[in-house]
Scaffold this active site. Structure first.
Site, PDB file in Angstrom:
ATOM      1  N   ASP A 279       0.824  -1.213   0.000  1.00  0.00           N
ATOM      2  CA  ASP A 279       0.000   0.000   0.000  1.00  0.00           C
ATOM      3  C   ASP A 279       0.855   1.258   0.000  1.00  0.00           C
ATOM      4  OD1 ASP A 279       0.687  -0.786   2.684  1.00  0.00           O
ATOM      5  OD2 ASP A 279      -0.712   0.710   3.459  1.00  0.00           O
TER       6      ASP A 279
ATOM      7  N   GLU B 183       0.017  -1.386   5.643  1.00  0.00           N
ATOM      8  CA  GLU B 183       1.082  -0.968   6.558  1.00  0.00           C
ATOM      9  C   GLU B 183       0.904   0.486   6.966  1.00  0.00           C
ATOM     10  OE1 GLU B 183       4.962   0.898   7.669  1.00  0.00           O
ATOM     11  OE2 GLU B 183       3.674   1.346   5.946  1.00  0.00           O
TER      12      GLU B 183
ATOM     13  N   HIS C 111       6.107   9.787   1.078  1.00  0.00           N
ATOM     14  CA  HIS C 111       4.867  10.500   1.405  1.00  0.00           C
ATOM     15  C   HIS C 111       4.803  11.907   0.806  1.00  0.00           C
ATOM     16  CE1 HIS C 111       4.084   7.865   5.263  1.00  0.00           C
ATOM     17  NE2 HIS C 111       4.465   7.150   4.206  1.00  0.00           N
TER      18      HIS C 111
END
Length: 385
Positions: A75, A137, A359
């Site tokens: 993910d 996760e 991110h």
């Protein structure tokens, strides 16, 4: 075709699957299963309760204990409201960097491991090599915990795990855990002019936060000797206190959102035990003396164990030999590593790309980092025969 070129192609394919944690990962898992099955890897797919997500666990070599696990999560975090220079789900190469959501966190490692599978399949393996790819996760390591339960049920006992999170190929042998909670306070509403006739949920929430602050200070004295973490002790953070509707209304509901980052599991047990005693012996009796249905309930958002540094760590020693590194580090970010350690494995975190890119918009992994990762995985071959 070189293994680096094959890895690049495969990574581009994996990036095209938008496996944001809120969505299914099944298409990507099937793609990986097909790739692994094509070179003789025995693949198992274990779905979650809803059937919308799955873990992949695959094995090459003899079916016996003592294998080596190469693990990554499938993910990725969302791209909503991020300003990308290119389509985040279409990998693009610029100046020796491969851009796309998940390139470093952490589909790059997954692509490298799977690209090495045909090479491992040609060896006379004396030791099994396992591929473990998980879901969710980023939102609580739910897939890894389900995977661990299944490995216990099936009595599968690898000895070593390499978690390929982005570490710039540095060897991480320890990181803190991450335990997240929401504590709900159910009181009794009433008019603000008669506070003794109600149960003020906000006031009890404040008393709960005050106890959290006391425990926060206590934890500084519990820091392990020679702790390498910064700060060296377990931390507590109060993220939110929400409750009440108006100045003149006794609030009947409130909630506290908080977390702790344990350096050792015993600290987490200490905090939870102290809070339980404080609620059971002090807060709840006072609340229920006014309103028998008053309550305090703590919702577990996620409890992810840290990776505790160990004096005896075969994974650390192995990866130091494979990479030529002469030292290790600890990290401030969390991974699934502690879950594998809890199964009795020696574990390290080591993978391509920098956590500084994870991110963020325009996430990337460099070709040089991918080459270093493939070199490590290539040298692993000698440890499997």
């Amino acid at each position: 075709m070189s293994v680096l070129e094959d890895t690049k192609i495969l990574l581009g394919e994996l990036i095209s699957f938008p496996t944001v944690s809120s969505d299914s990962n099944l298409d990507m898992i099937k793609h990986l299963a097909d790739r692994l099955s094509a070179c003789g890897v025995e693949v198992e797919i274990w779905h979650n309760e809803t059937g919308t997500k799955a873990n992949l666990f695959a094995t090459l070599g003899p079916k016996r204990d003592g294998g080596i696990v190469l693990s990554g999560h499938s993910d990725v975090v969302p791209v909503t409201d991020q300003d990308w220079s290119s389509d985040p789900f279409e990998m693009e190469e610029r100046d020796g960097k491969w851009y796309g959501r998940g390139t470093c966190d952490m589909k790059g490692f997954i692509a490298a491991a799977v690209a090495m599978a045909p090479h491992y399949a040609q060896l006379d393996l004396q030791r099994p090599v396992h591929f473990a790819f998980t879901y969710d996760e980023e939102v609580g390591c739910f897939g890894a915990r389900a995977l661990a339960d299944t490995l216990r049920e099936k009595d599968i006992n690898p000895a070593v795990a390499i978690i390929g999170e982005p570490t710039s190929m540095r060897i991480i042998e320890g990181h803190k855990g991450c335990y997240e909670y929401t504590t709900h306070f159910i009181g009794l509403e009433g008019h603000g002019s008669g506070p003794d006739r109600g149960v003020n949920a906000v006031e009890y929430a404040v008393r709960y936060v005050s106890r959290l602050l006391e425990l926060k200070m206590d934890l500084q004295q519990r820091a392990p000797a020679n702790s390498r973490f910064e700060p060296p002790w377990t931390t507590i953070n109060t993220g939110a206190l929400v409750g009440g509707v108006a100045h003149n209304v006794i609030p009947g509901k409130a909630r506290v959102e908080w977390e702790m980052r344990p350096v050792q599991k015993s600290d987490a047990d200490y905090v939870k035990d102290e809070l339980h005693k404080f609620c059971a012996n002090t807060l709840i009796p006072a609340m229920q003396a006014v309103h028998p249905d008053a309550a305090i309930e703590t919702e577990v958002i996620g409890e992810v164990d840290g990776l505790e540094p160990m004096d005896d760590n075969k994974a650390r020693d192995l990866v130091m030999e494979l990479t030529g590194a002469n030292g290790t580090d600890v990290a401030p970010f969390g991974t699934e590593a502690g879950i594998f350690q809890d199964l009795g494995m020696s574990v390290v975190v080591c993978g391509p790309g920098s956590i500084e890119q994870a991110h963020k918009p325009d996430e990337y992994v460099s070709e040089d980092q991918m080459a270093q990762c493939l070199d490590m995985l290539g040298r692993l071959s000698a440890k499997l025969i």
